[in-house]
Design a protein around this motif. Structure first.
Motif, PDB file in Angstrom:
ATOM      1  N   PRO A  83       0.637  -1.278  -0.040  1.00 20.99           N
ATOM      2  CA  PRO A  83       0.088   0.238  -0.225  1.00 20.99           C
ATOM      3  C   PRO A  83       0.656   0.862   0.278  1.00 20.99           C
ATOM      4  N   CYS A  84       1.887   1.014  -0.416  1.00 24.44           N
ATOM      5  CA  CYS A  84       2.969   2.230  -0.474  1.00 24.44           C
ATOM      6  C   CYS A  84       2.462   3.237  -1.946  1.00 24.44           C
ATOM      7  N   GLU A  85       2.490   4.395  -1.587  1.00 20.51           N
ATOM      8  CA  GLU A  85       2.503   5.399  -2.227  1.00 20.51           C
ATOM      9  C   GLU A  85       3.448   7.050  -2.640  1.00 20.51           C
ATOM     10  N   ILE A  86       3.894   7.533  -0.969  1.00 21.17           N
ATOM     11  CA  ILE A  86       4.121   7.731  -0.719  1.00 21.17           C
ATOM     12  C   ILE A  86       6.124   7.784  -0.903  1.00 21.17           C
ATOM     13  N   PRO A  87       6.617   8.010  -1.932  1.00 21.07           N
ATOM     14  CA  PRO A  87       8.613   7.443  -1.924  1.00 21.07           C
ATOM     15  C   PRO A  87       8.763   8.094  -0.248  1.00 21.07           C
ATOM     16  N   LEU A  88       9.939   7.119  -0.025  1.00 23.67           N
ATOM     17  CA  LEU A  88      10.699   6.581   1.003  1.00 23.67           C
ATOM     18  C   LEU A  88      12.163   7.565   1.054  1.00 23.67           C
ATOM     19  N   ARG A  89      12.337   8.603   1.800  1.00 29.06           N
ATOM     20  CA  ARG A  89      13.625  10.348   2.083  1.00 29.06           C
ATOM     21  C   ARG A  89      14.993   8.822   1.517  1.00 29.06           C
ATOM     22  N   THR A  90      15.510   9.335   0.913  1.00 20.31           N
ATOM     23  CA  THR A  90      16.658   9.087  -0.034  1.00 20.31           C
ATOM     24  C   THR A  90      17.790   9.617   1.139  1.00 20.31           C
ATOM     25  N   TYR A  91      19.145   9.103   1.003  1.00 15.85           N
ATOM     26  CA  TYR A  91      19.917  10.070   1.397  1.00 15.85           C
ATOM     27  C   TYR A  91      21.257  10.403   0.375  1.00 15.85           C
ATOM     28  N   PRO A  92      21.801  11.346   0.555  1.00 12.18           N
ATOM     29  CA  PRO A  92      22.753  10.919  -0.608  1.00 12.18           C
ATOM     30  C   PRO A  92      23.609  10.297   0.260  1.00 12.18           C
ATOM     31  N   VAL A  93      25.247   9.418  -0.280  1.00  7.12           N
ATOM     32  CA  VAL A  93      26.096   8.582   0.676  1.00  7.12           C
ATOM     33  C   VAL A  93      27.492   9.372   0.049  1.00  7.12           C
ATOM     34  N   ILE A  94      28.541   8.968   1.782  1.00  6.21           N
ATOM     35  CA  ILE A  94      29.642   9.321   1.444  1.00  6.21           C
ATOM     36  C   ILE A  94      30.223   8.462   1.684  1.00  6.21           C
ATOM     37  N   VAL A  95      31.645   8.463   0.770  1.00 10.47           N
ATOM     38  CA  VAL A  95      32.375   6.759   1.985  1.00 10.47           C
ATOM     39  C   VAL A  95      33.641   7.976   1.970  1.00 10.47           C
ATOM     40  N   ASP A  96      34.396   8.085   3.116  1.00 12.66           N
ATOM     41  CA  ASP A  96      35.808   8.243   3.210  1.00 12.66           C
ATOM     42  C   ASP A  96      36.803   7.624   3.917  1.00 12.66           C
ATOM     43  N   GLY A  97      37.265   7.170   3.575  1.00 15.81           N
ATOM     44  CA  GLY A  97      38.452   6.238   3.762  1.00 15.81           C
ATOM     45  C   GLY A  97      37.433   5.357   4.465  1.00 15.81           C
ATOM     46  N   GLU A  98      36.778   4.610   6.021  1.00 14.35           N
ATOM     47  CA  GLU A  98      36.785   3.532   6.440  1.00 14.35           C
ATOM     48  C   GLU A  98      34.846   3.514   7.218  1.00 14.35           C
ATOM     49  N   ASP A  99      35.112   5.726   6.690  1.00 18.60           N
ATOM     50  CA  ASP A  99      33.536   5.942   7.517  1.00 18.60           C
ATOM     51  C   ASP A  99      32.302   5.995   5.770  1.00 18.60           C
ATOM     52  N   VAL A 100      31.087   5.753   6.396  1.00 23.11           N
ATOM     53  CA  VAL A 100      30.096   5.824   5.894  1.00 23.11           C
ATOM     54  C   VAL A 100      29.541   7.434   6.273  1.00 23.11           C
ATOM     55  N   LEU A 101      28.998   8.137   5.211  1.00 29.02           N
ATOM     56  CA  LEU A 101      28.495   9.763   5.721  1.00 29.02           C
ATOM     57  C   LEU A 101      27.548  10.316   4.676  1.00 29.02           C
ATOM     58  N   ILE A 102      26.068  10.100   5.381  1.00 26.32           N
ATOM     59  CA  ILE A 102      25.404  10.477   4.791  1.00 26.32           C
ATOM     60  C   ILE A 102      24.923  12.297   4.532  1.00 26.32           C
ATOM     61  N   GLU A 103      24.337  13.092   3.955  1.00 28.13           N
ATOM     62  CA  GLU A 103      23.809  14.232   3.586  1.00 28.13           C
ATOM     63  C   GLU A 103      22.814  14.704   4.035  1.00 28.13           C
ATOM     64  N   THR A 104      22.734  15.356   5.458  1.00 18.51           N
ATOM     65  CA  THR A 104      21.564  16.359   5.586  1.00 18.51           C
ATOM     66  C   THR A 104      21.276  17.280   5.970  1.00 18.51           C
ATOM     67  N   GLU A 105      20.148  16.920   6.897  1.00 13.92           N
ATOM     68  CA  GLU A 105      20.094  18.825   7.956  1.00 13.92           C
ATOM     69  C   GLU A 105      20.175  18.262   9.459  1.00 13.92           C
ATOM     70  N   VAL A 106      20.955  19.188   9.759  1.00 12.73           N
ATOM     71  CA  VAL A 106      21.335  18.734  11.516  1.00 12.73           C
ATOM     72  C   VAL A 106      20.791  19.558  11.936  1.00 12.73           C
ATOM     73  N   GLU A 107      20.463  19.555  13.301  1.00 14.16           N
ATOM     74  CA  GLU A 107      19.801  20.695  13.872  1.00 14.16           C
ATOM     75  C   GLU A 107      20.783  21.320  14.741  1.00 14.16           C
ATOM     76  N   GLN A 108      20.909  22.830  15.525  1.00 10.49           N
ATOM     77  CA  GLN A 108      21.561  23.151  15.878  1.00 10.49           C
ATOM     78  C   GLN A 108      21.193  22.433  17.209  1.00 10.49           C
ATOM     79  N   SER A 109      22.475  22.371  17.994  1.00 11.66           N
ATOM     80  CA  SER A 109      22.402  21.557  19.242  1.00 11.66           C
ATOM     81  C   SER A 109      22.961  22.788  20.529  1.00 11.66           C
TER      82      SER A 109
END
Ligand code: FES
Length: 109
Positions: A83-109
């Motif tokens: 019954p899914c009709e609305i897309p699932l949000r996707t995030y750009p993924v970047i690999v930096d060395g051994e780390d997997v990163l995503i690009e997204t909004e980050v709340e200020q703390s």
């Protein structure tokens, strides 16, 4: 404000597997997928109702929701079955060395 945030290490998600990730400052729970060595990231919450996609099934480039069996492309977030009709949000993924990163909004703390 968009930032690159680390979601896991390369070795944390084996090929053909997925992993739930909560990232400080990021509202959306994230699902990280390893498809034949390439990592993808989506929201971990099904757009049909409240269910964690990582409690479902992952095969090929499709993730199936555990609650009602709807499915999405992990590459585009496109809903693929009822019954899914609305897309699932996707995030750009970047690999930096051994780390997997995503690009997204980050709340200020
Ligand atoms: S909650 Fe995912 S298909 Fe219904």
């Amino acid at each position: 404000m968009n930032k690159l945030v680390k979601v896991c290490k390369l070795g944390d998600v084996a090929p053909g597997e997925m992993k739930p990730v909560d990232v400080a400052g990021v509202k959306d729970p994230i699902a990280v997928f390893n498809l034949d060595g390439t990592h993808y990231a989506t929201s971990n919450i099904c757009t049909h109702n409240i269910a964690m996609m990582t409690d479902g099934y992952f095969e090929g480039d499709v993730v199936e929701c555990p609650l009602h069996g709807g499915s999405f492309s992990i590459k585009t977030g496109e809903p693929l079955s009822f019954p899914c009709e609305i897309p699932l949000r996707t995030y750009p993924v970047i690999v930096d060395g051994e780390d997997v990163l995503i690009e997204t909004e980050v709340e200020q703390s």
